[in-house]
Design a protein around this motif. Structure first.
Motif, PDB file in Angstrom:
ATOM      1  N   LEU A  90       0.699  -1.266   0.018  1.00 32.48           N
ATOM      2  CA  LEU A  90      -0.041  -0.229   0.041  1.00 32.48           C
ATOM      3  C   LEU A  90       0.735   1.031   0.093  1.00 32.48           C
ATOM      4  CD1 LEU A  90      -3.002  -0.724   2.887  1.00 32.48           C
ATOM      5  CD2 LEU A  90      -3.045  -0.265   0.107  1.00 32.48           C
ATOM      6  N   ALA A  91       1.473   1.103   0.375  1.00 32.49           N
ATOM      7  CA  ALA A  91       3.130   2.041   0.578  1.00 32.49           C
ATOM      8  C   ALA A  91       2.954   2.542  -0.285  1.00 32.49           C
ATOM      9  CB  ALA A  91       3.902   2.281   2.058  1.00 32.49           C
ATOM     10  N   ARG A  92       4.003   1.548  -1.230  1.00 36.01           N
ATOM     11  CA  ARG A  92       4.455   1.956  -2.478  1.00 36.01           C
ATOM     12  C   ARG A  92       3.260   1.804  -3.277  1.00 36.01           C
ATOM     13  NH1 ARG A  92       7.512  -4.301  -3.179  1.00 36.01           N
ATOM     14  NH2 ARG A  92       8.763  -3.553  -2.117  1.00 36.01           N
ATOM     15  N   GLU A  93       2.133   2.309  -3.237  1.00 39.48           N
ATOM     16  CA  GLU A  93       1.312   3.026  -4.302  1.00 39.48           C
ATOM     17  C   GLU A  93       1.187   3.798  -3.783  1.00 39.48           C
ATOM     18  OE1 GLU A  93      -1.864  -0.796  -4.030  1.00 39.48           O
ATOM     19  OE2 GLU A  93      -1.550  -1.872  -5.065  1.00 39.48           O
ATOM     20  N   ALA A  94       0.809   4.094  -2.638  1.00 41.84           N
ATOM     21  CA  ALA A  94       0.376   5.215  -3.059  1.00 41.84           C
ATOM     22  C   ALA A  94       1.348   6.584  -3.000  1.00 41.84           C
ATOM     23  CB  ALA A  94       0.061   4.891  -0.365  1.00 41.84           C
ATOM     24  N   ARG A  95       3.317   6.190  -2.586  1.00 45.94           N
ATOM     25  CA  ARG A  95       4.444   6.824  -3.397  1.00 45.94           C
ATOM     26  C   ARG A  95       3.968   7.010  -4.693  1.00 45.94           C
ATOM     27  NH1 ARG A  95      10.274   4.833  -3.307  1.00 45.94           N
ATOM     28  NH2 ARG A  95      11.515   6.961  -3.865  1.00 45.94           N
ATOM     29  N   ALA A  96       3.862   5.765  -5.546  1.00 45.47           N
ATOM     30  CA  ALA A  96       3.497   5.664  -7.046  1.00 45.47           C
ATOM     31  C   ALA A  96       2.448   6.476  -7.230  1.00 45.47           C
ATOM     32  CB  ALA A  96       3.858   4.025  -7.356  1.00 45.47           C
ATOM     33  N   ALA A  97       1.401   7.014  -6.765  1.00 48.66           N
ATOM     34  CA  ALA A  97       0.451   7.590  -6.806  1.00 48.66           C
ATOM     35  C   ALA A  97       0.982   9.279  -6.495  1.00 48.66           C
ATOM     36  CB  ALA A  97      -0.916   7.339  -6.701  1.00 48.66           C
ATOM     37  N   GLY A  98       1.585   9.377  -5.594  1.00 54.29           N
ATOM     38  CA  GLY A  98       1.355  10.535  -5.124  1.00 54.29           C
ATOM     39  C   GLY A  98       1.813  11.287  -4.071  1.00 54.29           C
ATOM     40  N   ALA A  99       1.602  10.227  -3.175  1.00 57.01           N
ATOM     41  CA  ALA A  99       1.710  10.698  -1.991  1.00 57.01           C
ATOM     42  C   ALA A  99       2.827  11.001  -1.698  1.00 57.01           C
ATOM     43  CB  ALA A  99       0.857   9.559  -0.925  1.00 57.01           C
ATOM     44  N   GLU A 100       2.668  11.813  -0.764  1.00 57.39           N
ATOM     45  CA  GLU A 100       4.247  12.711   0.257  1.00 57.39           C
ATOM     46  C   GLU A 100       4.735  12.078   1.228  1.00 57.39           C
ATOM     47  OE1 GLU A 100       4.900  16.606   0.044  1.00 57.39           O
ATOM     48  OE2 GLU A 100       4.115  17.230  -1.402  1.00 57.39           O
ATOM     49  N   ALA A 101       3.589  11.072   2.291  1.00 49.75           N
ATOM     50  CA  ALA A 101       4.120  10.454   3.307  1.00 49.75           C
ATOM     51  C   ALA A 101       2.600   9.365   3.244  1.00 49.75           C
ATOM     52  CB  ALA A 101       4.157  11.219   4.458  1.00 49.75           C
ATOM     53  N   GLY A 102       3.037   8.361   4.506  1.00 49.38           N
ATOM     54  CA  GLY A 102       1.964   7.488   4.510  1.00 49.38           C
ATOM     55  C   GLY A 102       2.027   7.630   5.975  1.00 49.38           C
ATOM     56  N   LEU A 103       0.732   7.592   6.005  1.00 51.28           N
ATOM     57  CA  LEU A 103       0.207   7.118   7.626  1.00 51.28           C
ATOM     58  C   LEU A 103      -0.025   5.844   8.328  1.00 51.28           C
ATOM     59  CD1 LEU A 103      -2.050  10.122   7.442  1.00 51.28           C
ATOM     60  CD2 LEU A 103      -0.906  10.239   9.045  1.00 51.28           C
ATOM     61  N   LEU A 104       1.248   5.317   8.747  1.00 49.12           N
ATOM     62  CA  LEU A 104       1.061   3.892   9.079  1.00 49.12           C
ATOM     63  C   LEU A 104       0.538   3.470  11.194  1.00 49.12           C
ATOM     64  CD1 LEU A 104       1.435   1.088   8.075  1.00 49.12           C
ATOM     65  CD2 LEU A 104       4.331   1.388   9.482  1.00 49.12           C
ATOM     66  N   ALA A 105      -0.516   2.993  10.955  1.00 48.03           N
ATOM     67  CA  ALA A 105      -1.358   2.786  12.149  1.00 48.03           C
ATOM     68  C   ALA A 105      -0.888   0.603  13.004  1.00 48.03           C
ATOM     69  CB  ALA A 105      -2.584   2.929  12.485  1.00 48.03           C
ATOM     70  N   PRO A 106      -1.040   0.543  13.630  1.00 40.69           N
ATOM     71  CA  PRO A 106       0.009  -0.243  13.390  1.00 40.69           C
ATOM     72  C   PRO A 106      -1.610  -1.789  13.847  1.00 40.69           C
ATOM     73  CG  PRO A 106      -0.455   0.881  16.054  1.00 40.69           C
ATOM     74  CD  PRO A 106      -0.373   1.585  15.581  1.00 40.69           C
ATOM     75  N   VAL A 107      -2.198  -1.642  12.753  1.00 38.07           N
ATOM     76  CA  VAL A 107      -3.336  -2.307  12.792  1.00 38.07           C
ATOM     77  C   VAL A 107      -3.431  -3.557  13.579  1.00 38.07           C
ATOM     78  CG1 VAL A 107      -4.873  -3.299  10.923  1.00 38.07           C
ATOM     79  CG2 VAL A 107      -4.351  -0.762  10.966  1.00 38.07           C
ATOM     80  N   SER A 108      -3.732  -4.474  13.907  1.00 38.29           N
ATOM     81  CA  SER A 108      -3.792  -5.707  14.594  1.00 38.29           C
ATOM     82  C   SER A 108      -5.146  -6.507  15.043  1.00 38.29           C
ATOM     83  CB  SER A 108      -2.619  -5.885  15.934  1.00 38.29           C
ATOM     84  OG  SER A 108      -3.258  -5.282  16.462  1.00 38.29           O
ATOM     85  N   TYR A 109      -4.814  -7.800  14.597  1.00 37.10           N
ATOM     86  CA  TYR A 109      -6.232  -8.344  15.784  1.00 37.10           C
ATOM     87  C   TYR A 109      -5.823  -9.140  16.919  1.00 37.10           C
ATOM     88  CZ  TYR A 109      -9.960 -12.036  16.098  1.00 37.10           C
ATOM     89  OH  TYR A 109     -10.378 -13.038  16.393  1.00 37.10           O
ATOM     90  N   THR A 110      -4.370  -9.873  16.587  1.00 35.91           N
ATOM     91  CA  THR A 110      -3.578 -10.672  17.424  1.00 35.91           C
ATOM     92  C   THR A 110      -2.446  -9.152  17.851  1.00 35.91           C
ATOM     93  OG1 THR A 110      -2.911 -12.569  16.967  1.00 35.91           O
ATOM     94  CG2 THR A 110      -1.422 -11.849  18.725  1.00 35.91           C
ATOM     95  N   PRO A 111      -2.788  -8.935  19.612  1.00 40.20           N
ATOM     96  CA  PRO A 111      -2.185  -7.908  20.006  1.00 40.20           C
ATOM     97  C   PRO A 111      -0.921  -7.641  20.235  1.00 40.20           C
ATOM     98  CG  PRO A 111      -3.632  -8.486  21.579  1.00 40.20           C
ATOM     99  CD  PRO A 111      -3.300  -9.460  21.095  1.00 40.20           C
TER     100      PRO A 111
END
Length: 296
Positions: A90-111
């Motif tokens: 997702l971050a690669r695609e966002a960068r290729a599409a023109g994003a300047e930064a990614g907002l990365l949350a630690p999404v999880s099911y298992t803590p």
């Protein structure tokens, strides 16, 4: 000024009932943000329901936004996913599409453990080449960053800023001081949770990651600029005038309130199921309250 300070506006992502992004509606939401002079746009944040969108629709939303923004305003894009390899993609695609930064949350099911979070962020930053903003949103991820963990992440290559939940005003100075002591000098620490952010800005917070600014950018920009200028009286007065909106956010969730307000503007956006629109009577109350506030 850093590209990760000031006011970052977080709009909803208007979609049809099948989860397909409405390009015209998205452009209609983004254009006023650019015209209002926000410092950045947070696309596909929690308010942008990133977790509910298929990868193709996430990519399409970024492409639509990047084509409109065209480098005029930094575009920060949510790239969180359960799996590290999916977040890298997702971050690669966002960068290729023109994003300047990614907002990365630690999404999880298992803590997750702190070491797992560090490894996750390092892998996404290294594997994508996209600068990353630490996205601390314990209300959705059920993971809370300690100052020490944030300090570890802030020293990783490619981690450029942090978005933290704003504390209650009574604890703002202590919280901001603890975060400042943990991260390197000059590392931007901004805050979300609209109803508490002004207090955090006034004691040294670098930015406001704002839900309300997704529809009312000029009002939120005025608060941000007053706080940046050290005009505490004006910032508090402007923030206090929005108390009825903050009450609505706390009562019904900011996401549901923003969908109701978008609908009142003629934006035919459907919340992703299982989230349902608020009852009509509640929506009417929300619209009437906000009209009295004369927001812009």
């Amino acid at each position: 000024m850093s590209r990760y300070t000031g006011l970052s506006a977080f709009p909803i992502t208007p979609c049809d009932p099948d989860g397909r992004v409405d390009a015209e509606a998205l452009r209609g939401l983004l254009t006023p943000l650019v015209e209002a002079g926000v410092d950045s746009i947070g696309l596909l944040g929690s308010t942008g329901t990133y977790a509910y969108l298929a990868p193709d629709e996430r990519r399409r939303a970024v492409e639509i936004a990047a084509a409109l923004v065209g480098g005029r305003v930094p575009l920060l894009v949510g790239v969180g996913a359960l799996r590290t390899d999916a977040a890298v993609a997702l971050a690669r695609e966002a960068r290729a599409a023109g994003a300047e930064a990614g907002l990365l949350a630690p999404v999880s099911y298992t803590p997750l453990t702190e070491d797992e979070v560090v490894a996750h962020f390092a892998a996404v930053a290294d594997g994508s080449g996209l600068p990353l903003v630490v996205y601390d949103n314990p209300g959705t991820t059920h993971f809370r960053f300690t100052p020490a963990l944030l300090g570890r992440l802030a020293r990783l290559p490619g981690i450029v800023a942090a978005k933290c939940p704003a504390p209650e005003p009574s604890g703002a100075a202590e919280t901001v001081a603890a975060l400042r002591a943990a991260v390197p000098d000059g590392f931007p620490v901004g805050f979300s949770g609209d109803w508490n952010v002004t207090a955090a800005l006034l004691v040294g917070g670098d930015g406001w990651y704002s839900v309300a600014a997704g529809l009312f950018p000029r009002t939120c920009r005025a608060i941000t600029r007053a706080a940046q200028a050290g005009d505490a009286d004006r910032a508090r007065a402007l923030d206090g005038a929005l108390a009825p909106l903050w009450d609505l956010f706390r009562a019904h969730s900011s996401l549901r309130v923003m969908y109701a307000l978008a609908a009142a503007r003629g934006i035919a956006a459907t919340p992703p199921r299982p989230i349902l629109p608020l009852p009509e009577a509640v929506q009417a109350q929300i619209v009437a309250t906000v009209r009295r506030l004369d927001l812009a």
